[in-house]
Design an enzyme around this catalytic site. Structure first.
Site, PDB file in Angstrom:
ATOM      1  CG  ASP A  67      -0.235  -0.458   2.599  1.00  0.00           C
ATOM      2  OD1 ASP A  67       1.064  -0.405   2.462  1.00  0.00           O
ATOM      3  OD2 ASP A  67      -0.956  -1.002   3.564  1.00  0.00           O
ATOM      4  CG  ASN A 136      -9.105  -2.289  12.087  1.00  0.00           C
ATOM      5  OD1 ASN A 136      -8.186  -2.797  11.705  1.00  0.00           O
ATOM      6  ND2 ASN A 136      -9.546  -1.278  11.429  1.00  0.00           N
ATOM      7  CG  HIS A 138      -5.823  -2.651   8.874  1.00  0.00           C
ATOM      8  ND1 HIS A 138      -6.064  -1.288   9.147  1.00  0.00           N
ATOM      9  CD2 HIS A 138      -4.604  -2.839   8.682  1.00  0.00           C
ATOM     10  CE1 HIS A 138      -5.006  -0.825   9.655  1.00  0.00           C
ATOM     11  NE2 HIS A 138      -3.989  -1.671   9.443  1.00  0.00           N
ATOM     12  CD  GLU A 143      -8.917   0.516   7.964  1.00  0.00           C
ATOM     13  OE1 GLU A 143      -8.946  -0.509   8.796  1.00  0.00           O
ATOM     14  OE2 GLU A 143      -8.228   1.607   8.038  1.00  0.00           O
TER      15      GLU A 143
HETATM   16  C1  GLP Z   1      -0.677  -0.003   8.806  1.00  0.00           C
HETATM   17  C2  GLP Z   1      -0.267  -0.851   7.515  1.00  0.00           C
HETATM   18  C3  GLP Z   1      -0.448  -2.268   7.326  1.00  0.00           C
HETATM   19  C4  GLP Z   1       0.295  -2.628   8.624  1.00  0.00           C
HETATM   20  C5  GLP Z   1      -0.303  -2.261   9.964  1.00  0.00           C
HETATM   21  C6  GLP Z   1       0.038  -2.707  11.176  1.00  0.00           C
HETATM   22  O1  GLP Z   1      -1.803   0.821   8.926  1.00  0.00           O
HETATM   23  N1  GLP Z   1      -1.105  -0.306   6.245  1.00  0.00           N
HETATM   24  O2  GLP Z   1       0.116  -2.641   6.263  1.00  0.00           O
HETATM   25  O3  GLP Z   1       0.559  -4.059   8.667  1.00  0.00           O
HETATM   26  O4  GLP Z   1      -0.989  -1.038   9.950  1.00  0.00           O
HETATM   27  O5  GLP Z   1       1.095  -1.640  11.738  1.00  0.00           O
HETATM   28  P1  GLP Z   1       1.948  -2.113  12.675  1.00  0.00           P
HETATM   29  O6  GLP Z   1       3.143  -3.148  12.387  1.00  0.00           O
HETATM   30  O7  GLP Z   1       2.703  -0.707  12.833  1.00  0.00           O
HETATM   31  O8  GLP Z   1       1.320  -2.234  13.788  1.00  0.00           O
END
Ligand code: GLP
Length: 237
Positions: A67, A136, A138, A143
């Protein structure tokens, strides 16, 4: 789903780096899907260390990131382009022409999403996709409520995700409201997936993902249906 439980972030990151390196070594022209966020940071550091030790080369590797934020310049301090360059690509022998992220500045974000999806189709399939997990449930920026068959698309970030990611920005108002994200259908096309989940804060959601009902309310729960998923975590389920 196969679940591998480790004692801490160092151990789980070491395992993740090993799986990525094994895949690179075992595959001709490997295509690796990459994630951003805090969770894979140590894994990328370890990949750089192992590259410096001569244990792996990235010269034949192609990468696709999950992304990118809509509206952020690739050079922006919080763009995922910048994250990937600084954490990994700048420090290894990868050909940057073979590193693909959605363009957050594209004039038409929907067209850019479709172009990115077609590119994955053309260069893929992805041999190994690295995923993190949102609080959540995702994956990428899919989402809760995102259809399981969605292709790469423009995704509106829910408020809790913007709040979670605000720690990287000066102020929550600076967190973009949209991103271009690989869709769940696109992610499921990967031949193999590793889901990295670190920290007690994600224990409840990880239990739902692994043991709960498969529902679009918990996007990552669909991974139960994929034939080759390994959860690499320090959480006791
Ligand atoms: C973000 C990204 C995801 C990521 C997730 C968890 O919003 N878009 O690809 O896996 O949230 O992030 P973190 O590893 O900082 O908890």
């Amino acid at each position: 789903m196969n679940v591998l439980k480790f004692n801490n972030n160092e151990e789980l990151s070491t395992k993740a780096a090993e799986v990525i390196i094994e895949k690179i070594k075992a595959t001709e022209n490997p295509v690796i899907g990459l994630a951003t966020g805090s969770t894979p940071e140590r894994t990328y550091e370890l990949l750089v260390e192992k590259y410096n030790n001569g244990e792996v080369s990235f010269k034949d590797v192609t990468t696709f990131n999950l992304d990118e934020y809509v509206g952020l310049d690739p050079e922006h301090i919080n763009s995922y382009h910048r994250f990937m360059n600084e954490r990994l690509f700048d420090h290894v022998d990868i050909d940057k022409n073979n590193t693909y992220l959605p363009n957050g500045l594209a004039e038409n974000a929907e067209e850019e999403a479709a172009r990115f999806d077609a590119l994955i189709h053309e260069k893929g399939p992805i041999d190994l996709q690295v995923l993190g997990l949102g609080l959540n449930g995702h994956i990428g920026f899919n989402e809760p409520g995102t259809p399981f068959d969605a292709r790469t698309h423009v995704a509106a970030l829910v408020e809790s995700t913007r709040e979670a990611n605000a720690r990287f920005f000066d102020h929550i108002d600076e967190v973009p409201t949209d991103a271009i994200s690989m869709g769940i259908g696109t992610i499921l096309d990967a031949k193999e997936i590793i889901l990295l989940v670190q920290g007690e804060a994600k224990a409840d959601i990880l239990r739902q993902v692994v043991q709960g009902e498969i529902t679009e309310d918990v996007p990552a729960s669909i991974l139960q249906k994929h034939p080759n998923v390994t959860v690499i975590t320090d959480i006791e389920l």
